[in-house]
Motif scaffolding. Structure first.
Motif, PDB file in Angstrom:
ATOM      1  N   ASP B 101      -0.833   7.580  -1.266  1.00  0.00           N
ATOM      2  CA  ASP B 101      -1.007   8.825  -0.503  1.00  0.00           C
ATOM      3  C   ASP B 101      -2.000   8.629   0.636  1.00  0.00           C
ATOM      4  OD1 ASP B 101       0.723  10.038  -2.194  1.00  0.00           O
ATOM      5  OD2 ASP B 101      -0.774  11.174  -3.326  1.00  0.00           O
ATOM      6  N   ALA B 102      -3.095   7.937   0.318  1.00  0.00           N
ATOM      7  CA  ALA B 102      -4.132   7.735   1.340  1.00  0.00           C
ATOM      8  C   ALA B 102      -3.585   6.899   2.497  1.00  0.00           C
ATOM      9  CB  ALA B 102      -5.331   7.042   0.708  1.00  0.00           C
ATOM     10  N   ILE B 103      -2.838   5.855   2.159  1.00  0.00           N
ATOM     11  CA  ILE B 103      -2.276   4.994   3.208  1.00  0.00           C
ATOM     12  C   ILE B 103      -1.278   5.785   4.053  1.00  0.00           C
ATOM     13  CG2 ILE B 103      -0.711   3.020   3.562  1.00  0.00           C
ATOM     14  CD1 ILE B 103      -2.292   1.591   1.376  1.00  0.00           C
ATOM     15  N   ARG B 104      -0.476   6.576   3.380  1.00  0.00           N
ATOM     16  CA  ARG B 104       0.522   7.398   4.080  1.00  0.00           C
ATOM     17  C   ARG B 104      -0.171   8.371   5.046  1.00  0.00           C
ATOM     18  NH1 ARG B 104       4.634   6.989   5.933  1.00  0.00           N
ATOM     19  NH2 ARG B 104       6.247   8.550   5.955  1.00  0.00           N
ATOM     20  N   GLU B 105      -1.249   8.953   4.566  1.00  0.00           N
ATOM     21  CA  GLU B 105      -2.009   9.911   5.378  1.00  0.00           C
ATOM     22  C   GLU B 105      -2.600   9.213   6.614  1.00  0.00           C
ATOM     23  OE1 GLU B 105      -2.063  13.042   4.271  1.00  0.00           O
ATOM     24  OE2 GLU B 105      -3.362  13.877   5.831  1.00  0.00           O
ATOM     25  N   GLU B 106      -3.162   8.012   6.388  1.00  0.00           N
ATOM     26  CA  GLU B 106      -3.748   7.275   7.518  1.00  0.00           C
ATOM     27  C   GLU B 106      -2.649   6.894   8.513  1.00  0.00           C
ATOM     28  OE1 GLU B 106      -6.909   6.965   7.789  1.00  0.00           O
ATOM     29  OE2 GLU B 106      -7.792   6.911   5.800  1.00  0.00           O
ATOM     30  N   GLY B 183       1.722  -0.076  -5.667  1.00  0.00           N
ATOM     31  CA  GLY B 183       2.362   1.035  -4.956  1.00  0.00           C
ATOM     32  C   GLY B 183       1.932   1.066  -3.497  1.00  0.00           C
ATOM     33  N   ALA B 184       0.635   0.825  -3.264  1.00  0.00           N
ATOM     34  CA  ALA B 184       0.117   0.837  -1.891  1.00  0.00           C
ATOM     35  C   ALA B 184       0.758  -0.276  -1.066  1.00  0.00           C
ATOM     36  CB  ALA B 184      -1.399   0.667  -1.923  1.00  0.00           C
ATOM     37  N   ALA B 185       0.968  -1.436  -1.711  1.00  0.00           N
ATOM     38  CA  ALA B 185       1.613  -2.558  -1.009  1.00  0.00           C
ATOM     39  C   ALA B 185       3.027  -2.174  -0.594  1.00  0.00           C
ATOM     40  CB  ALA B 185       1.643  -3.781  -1.919  1.00  0.00           C
ATOM     41  N   MET B 186       3.714  -1.455  -1.468  1.00  0.00           N
ATOM     42  CA  MET B 186       5.087  -1.029  -1.161  1.00  0.00           C
ATOM     43  C   MET B 186       5.108  -0.043  -0.004  1.00  0.00           C
ATOM     44  SD  MET B 186       7.176  -2.553  -3.248  1.00  0.00           S
ATOM     45  CE  MET B 186       8.670  -1.662  -3.504  1.00  0.00           C
ATOM     46  N   ILE B 187       4.176   0.890  -0.008  1.00  0.00           N
ATOM     47  CA  ILE B 187       4.184   1.935   1.032  1.00  0.00           C
ATOM     48  C   ILE B 187       3.855   1.335   2.398  1.00  0.00           C
ATOM     49  CG2 ILE B 187       1.807   2.901   1.150  1.00  0.00           C
ATOM     50  CD1 ILE B 187       4.633   5.166   0.426  1.00  0.00           C
ATOM     51  N   LEU B 188       3.046   0.269   2.408  1.00  0.00           N
ATOM     52  CA  LEU B 188       2.743  -0.387   3.690  1.00  0.00           C
ATOM     53  C   LEU B 188       4.018  -0.899   4.343  1.00  0.00           C
ATOM     54  CD1 LEU B 188      -0.436  -2.632   3.268  1.00  0.00           C
ATOM     55  CD2 LEU B 188      -0.107  -0.756   4.848  1.00  0.00           C
ATOM     56  N   LYS B 189       4.919  -1.410   3.498  1.00  0.00           N
ATOM     57  CA  LYS B 189       6.164  -1.977   4.028  1.00  0.00           C
ATOM     58  C   LYS B 189       7.242  -0.908   4.225  1.00  0.00           C
ATOM     59  CE  LYS B 189       7.207  -5.826   4.523  1.00  0.00           C
ATOM     60  NZ  LYS B 189       7.149  -6.560   5.813  1.00  0.00           N
ATOM     61  N   LEU B 190       7.427  -0.065   3.174  1.00  0.00           N
ATOM     62  CA  LEU B 190       8.558   0.871   3.194  1.00  0.00           C
ATOM     63  C   LEU B 190       8.291   2.142   3.981  1.00  0.00           C
ATOM     64  CD1 LEU B 190       9.723   0.697  -0.537  1.00  0.00           C
ATOM     65  CD2 LEU B 190      10.746  -0.434   1.418  1.00  0.00           C
ATOM     66  N   TYR B 278       0.237  -6.679   3.328  1.00  0.00           N
ATOM     67  CA  TYR B 278      -0.696  -6.308   4.394  1.00  0.00           C
ATOM     68  C   TYR B 278      -0.602  -7.311   5.558  1.00  0.00           C
ATOM     69  CZ  TYR B 278      -5.391  -5.823   6.481  1.00  0.00           C
ATOM     70  OH  TYR B 278      -6.436  -5.685   7.346  1.00  0.00           O
ATOM     71  N   ASP B 279      -0.606  -8.601   5.216  1.00  0.00           N
ATOM     72  CA  ASP B 279      -0.535  -9.631   6.264  1.00  0.00           C
ATOM     73  C   ASP B 279       0.789  -9.551   7.020  1.00  0.00           C
ATOM     74  OD1 ASP B 279      -3.026 -10.526   5.728  1.00  0.00           O
ATOM     75  OD2 ASP B 279      -2.393 -12.200   4.449  1.00  0.00           O
ATOM     76  N   SER B 280       1.875  -9.356   6.247  1.00  0.00           N
ATOM     77  CA  SER B 280       3.181  -9.324   6.910  1.00  0.00           C
ATOM     78  C   SER B 280       3.311  -8.072   7.802  1.00  0.00           C
ATOM     79  CB  SER B 280       4.283  -9.408   5.849  1.00  0.00           C
ATOM     80  OG  SER B 280       5.127  -8.324   5.889  1.00  0.00           O
ATOM     81  N   THR B 281       2.742  -6.948   7.341  1.00  0.00           N
ATOM     82  CA  THR B 281       2.794  -5.728   8.172  1.00  0.00           C
ATOM     83  C   THR B 281       1.942  -5.913   9.428  1.00  0.00           C
ATOM     84  OG1 THR B 281       2.849  -4.552   6.076  1.00  0.00           O
ATOM     85  CG2 THR B 281       2.648  -3.203   8.034  1.00  0.00           C
ATOM     86  N   ARG B 282       0.804  -6.606   9.275  1.00  0.00           N
ATOM     87  CA  ARG B 282      -0.054  -6.861  10.447  1.00  0.00           C
ATOM     88  C   ARG B 282       0.652  -7.754  11.452  1.00  0.00           C
ATOM     89  NH1 ARG B 282      -6.254  -7.725   9.963  1.00  0.00           N
ATOM     90  NH2 ARG B 282      -5.714  -9.857   9.432  1.00  0.00           N
ATOM     91  N   GLU B 284       3.791  -8.045  11.904  1.00  0.00           N
ATOM     92  CA  GLU B 284       4.863  -7.276  12.562  1.00  0.00           C
ATOM     93  C   GLU B 284       4.299  -6.208  13.501  1.00  0.00           C
ATOM     94  OE1 GLU B 284       6.986  -5.680   9.251  1.00  0.00           O
ATOM     95  OE2 GLU B 284       7.693  -7.642   8.602  1.00  0.00           O
ATOM     96  N   GLY B 285       2.998  -6.000  13.434  1.00  0.00           N
ATOM     97  CA  GLY B 285       2.366  -4.964  14.259  1.00  0.00           C
ATOM     98  C   GLY B 285       2.781  -3.574  13.835  1.00  0.00           C
ATOM     99  N   ALA B 286       3.066  -3.426  12.525  1.00  0.00           N
ATOM    100  CA  ALA B 286       3.622  -2.145  12.052  1.00  0.00           C
ATOM    101  C   ALA B 286       2.638  -1.358  11.189  1.00  0.00           C
ATOM    102  CB  ALA B 286       4.897  -2.425  11.259  1.00  0.00           C
ATOM    103  N   LEU B 287       1.340  -1.694  11.271  1.00  0.00           N
ATOM    104  CA  LEU B 287       0.367  -0.997  10.411  1.00  0.00           C
ATOM    105  C   LEU B 287       0.323   0.509  10.680  1.00  0.00           C
ATOM    106  CD1 LEU B 287      -2.887  -3.139  10.145  1.00  0.00           C
ATOM    107  CD2 LEU B 287      -1.399  -2.393   8.320  1.00  0.00           C
ATOM    108  N   GLY B 288       0.450   0.859  11.948  1.00  0.00           N
ATOM    109  CA  GLY B 288       0.329   2.274  12.299  1.00  0.00           C
ATOM    110  C   GLY B 288       1.648   3.024  12.287  1.00  0.00           C
ATOM    111  N   GLN B 289       2.732   2.303  12.002  1.00  0.00           N
ATOM    112  CA  GLN B 289       4.051   2.974  12.033  1.00  0.00           C
ATOM    113  C   GLN B 289       4.256   3.856  10.814  1.00  0.00           C
ATOM    114  OE1 GLN B 289       7.167   0.098  12.411  1.00  0.00           O
ATOM    115  NE2 GLN B 289       6.572  -0.490  14.483  1.00  0.00           N
ATOM    116  N   TYR B 290       5.049   4.886  10.989  1.00  0.00           N
ATOM    117  CA  TYR B 290       5.408   5.722   9.834  1.00  0.00           C
ATOM    118  C   TYR B 290       6.825   6.237   9.964  1.00  0.00           C
ATOM    119  CZ  TYR B 290       4.156   9.403  13.201  1.00  0.00           C
ATOM    120  OH  TYR B 290       4.060  10.195  14.311  1.00  0.00           O
TER     121      TYR B 290
END
Lengths: 292, 290
Positions: B101-106, B183-190, B278-282, B284-290
């Protein structure tokens, strides 16, 4: 394309879909496409809904049939809880759909875009609501199928009881949808109205007796009186009478429930539409259609 | 200001005071508390809603029979059994979903990238994000149990059973933090719909004995519950609080050992999995995407 053609294109007021019905279908279709984009989420959601029914099957194994029977709802707790869980899940999925979608559009910054197009906003709101009804209907049917054919819940499925159930079901949706309209109006203005819907759902579920017979409230007159203020209490009572006891629309108790639900609808629906209109006009006037 | 001055200003290494992990986590807690406190109506409604479920099971307990509980070795009290089950299930569900939830919110607010590009490591970020929700979750847990006690829940509270309860609660929290990290790892990607949190929620409700003893499940389904740490936690907590058993009880020790094994095995994997995601999302430059 030269500049005058581009200007002409922007000036043009040609609507791709002029009729409200075509617009409505387009909104529903767009929403369904978005939903289908998240397939894993959809599967998990379906499984969790079915799991809740299975869970109450096992809870039912701890229920004393004699105690349930004293309340006048037969001896099967599975049948008793199935009607409650299936209809309350459906109802709240429908009611919260509009407010959730609007909140999603606001946060995504797309509500403003939609509001400045020639799309009829009332049609847009109805489209979001219809999408909620359609999708949740799949869950509702699934839950009943799992309960009846998977777990052996003994429900009366005669044409008389089913037709009475259908009337009560529609009245349940109409009378309760007003709560969704009010919540959407409040969310548009105050941006944080989800807890209001959430608490109404929790209170409704508790006070209407989704998981226990309302006869248990006899010792608590204040709670019993509160439960009478929610239209879902009457809808659930009527739907249980039809599906568990096999009552038809001519049953005096079912007729009383229907009459009360009609009164609730006549009061709540215009109020809900007014609050929704107020919320929409206010965010447009204040220019806050994109803020959250 | 001249261009050279601006460049000099930007190039200057400003000496910074080293901020400890504790200070950073405290800063996260204070920040989240301030946001939480802004929505006072939300807080009030949340309290009412968590109390309605206690009242619901109070009324359900009026039509139940304690036979199945006795056969499974618990005291004959469905109200206490169900309130312990639902309260702790909600407590761990909120802890498991807190990170996602926190990651999603950020992500929604566009602040994820900003925080993670600062000197705060992702481990401190995870810890900080989850701490406040744990504190609030504990508050609601205590409120639910308190309300249950008012309605007639019967606890056996002595020094031994309370000590065993404390140990089991700590292990319960730790084992579910591990699932929360996955779960947090999944939400970073999905980005949408965390399947681990969803699966955890409905599978534990069904197979961990939240509302009924596992003895009621058919034999071919009982093994599913053994996968979840909540099953061992709930069994142990009920034995302590309902039966007054202590750490010397073989059943309690058995549950504790299983929880410790779960944490030791899954914790390194979940941290590794989060780092990979986290590394793979970084990259891809997709950390801030939602």
């Amino acid at each position: 394309m030269n500049s005058s053609e581009i200007l002409q294109m922007f000036k043009g007021e040609e609507l791709r879909y002029k009729s409200n019905l075509r617009q409505l279908m387009a909104v529903v279709w767009a929403q369904l496409k978005m939903m289908l984009a998240y397939k894993s989420w959809l599967i998990m959601d379906l499984l969790s809904t079915f799991a809740s029914v299975v869970m109450y099957y096992f809870v039912g194994l701890q229920v004393d049939p004699a105690k349930l029977s004293q309340s006048g709802w037969g001896t099967s707790y599975l049948a008793f809880s199935l009607v409650g869980i299936a209809t309350s899940n459906y109802l709240w999925a429908c009611i919260t759909r509009l407010s959730h979608s609007i909140q999603h559009e606001i946060r995504g910054g797309t509500l403003e875009t939609i509001a400045v197009t020639p799309v009829n906003m009332l049609v847009f709101f109805i489209g979001l609501t219809v999408r909620g009804y359609l999708v949740s209907l799949i869950y509702l049917i699934g839950v009943f199928l799992v309960g009846i054919y998977g777990l052996g819940a003994n429900l009366s499925l005669s044409p008389q009881s089913l037709s009475a159930f259908l009337v009560l079901f529609i009245l349940m949706l109409v009378s309760n949808q007003a709560i969704g309209l009010i919540a959407t109006g409040v969310i548009m203005v105050y941006k944080k109205g989800d807890p209001l819907v959430f608490i109404l759902a929790a209170l409704n579920e508790f006070l209407a007796g989704v998981l226990y017979p309302l006869e248990m409230l006899e010792r608590f007159p204040v709670i019993k009186a509160l439960s009478m203020l929610f239209p879902y209490t009457y809808a659930l009572d009527g739907m249980r009478r039809t599906l568990i006891l096999g009552a038809s629309i001519f049953d005096i108790n079912v007729l009383a429930d229907i009459a009360i639900l009609i009164v609730f609808s006549m009061i709540l629906v215009p109020t809900g539409l007014k609050v929704l209109g107020w919320g929409y006009r206010r965010i447009r006037r204040e220019g806050t259609t994109s803020s959250y | 200001m001249k261009v050279e001055e601006i460049v000099k200003y930007m190039a200057e290494i400003i000496p910074q005071r080293k901020v400890s992990v504790t200070e950073k986590v405290l800063a996260f807690i204070v920040r989240d508390f301030k946001i939480w406190w802004t929505y006072k109506l939300w807080i009030t409604l949340d309290i009412i809603s968590s109390l309605t479920f206690v009242a619901t099971y109070y009324f359900v307990s009026m039509i139940t029979t304690p036979q199945a509980l006795i056969e499974s070795g618990y005291a004959a009290d469905f109200l206490t059994f169900s309130i312990i089950g639902v309260s702790f299930q909600q407590y761990v569900f909120s802890s498991v979903s807190s990170l996602s939830d926190a990651i999603r919110e950020e992500q929604w607010n566009g602040t994820m990238e900003t925080i993670l590009s600062s000197t705060t490591s992702f481990r401190v970020f995870l810890l900080g994000e989850s701490m406040f929700r744990f504190i609030i979750g504990s508050y609601f847990l205590a409120a639910s149990l308190g309300m249950g006690a008012l309605l007639g829940m019967r606890f056996i509270l002595n020094l031994e059973s309370m000590l065993a309860t404390l140990v089991l609660t700590i292990l319960l929290v730790m084992s579910h933090m591990v699932i929360g990290v996955l779960g947090a790892a999944m939400i970073l990607k999905l980005k949408q719909g965390d399947p681990i949190v969803w699966a955890f929620s409905w599978l534990t409700q069904l197979f961990s004995g939240v509302l009924y003893p596992l003895g009621l499940l058919p034999d071919w389904l009982k093994w599913v519950g053994n996968v979840f740490p909540l099953t061992y936690s709930l069994d142990g907590l009920r034995r302590c609080l309902m039966n007054g058993e202590s750490l010397s009880s073989p059943m309690i020790m058995d549950n504790i050992v299983k929880l410790v094994v779960f944490i030791v095995v899954i914790l390194p994997f979940s941290l590794w999995f989060f780092k990979k995601s986290y590394d793979s999302t970084r990259k891809e430059g997709a950390l801030g995407q939602y």
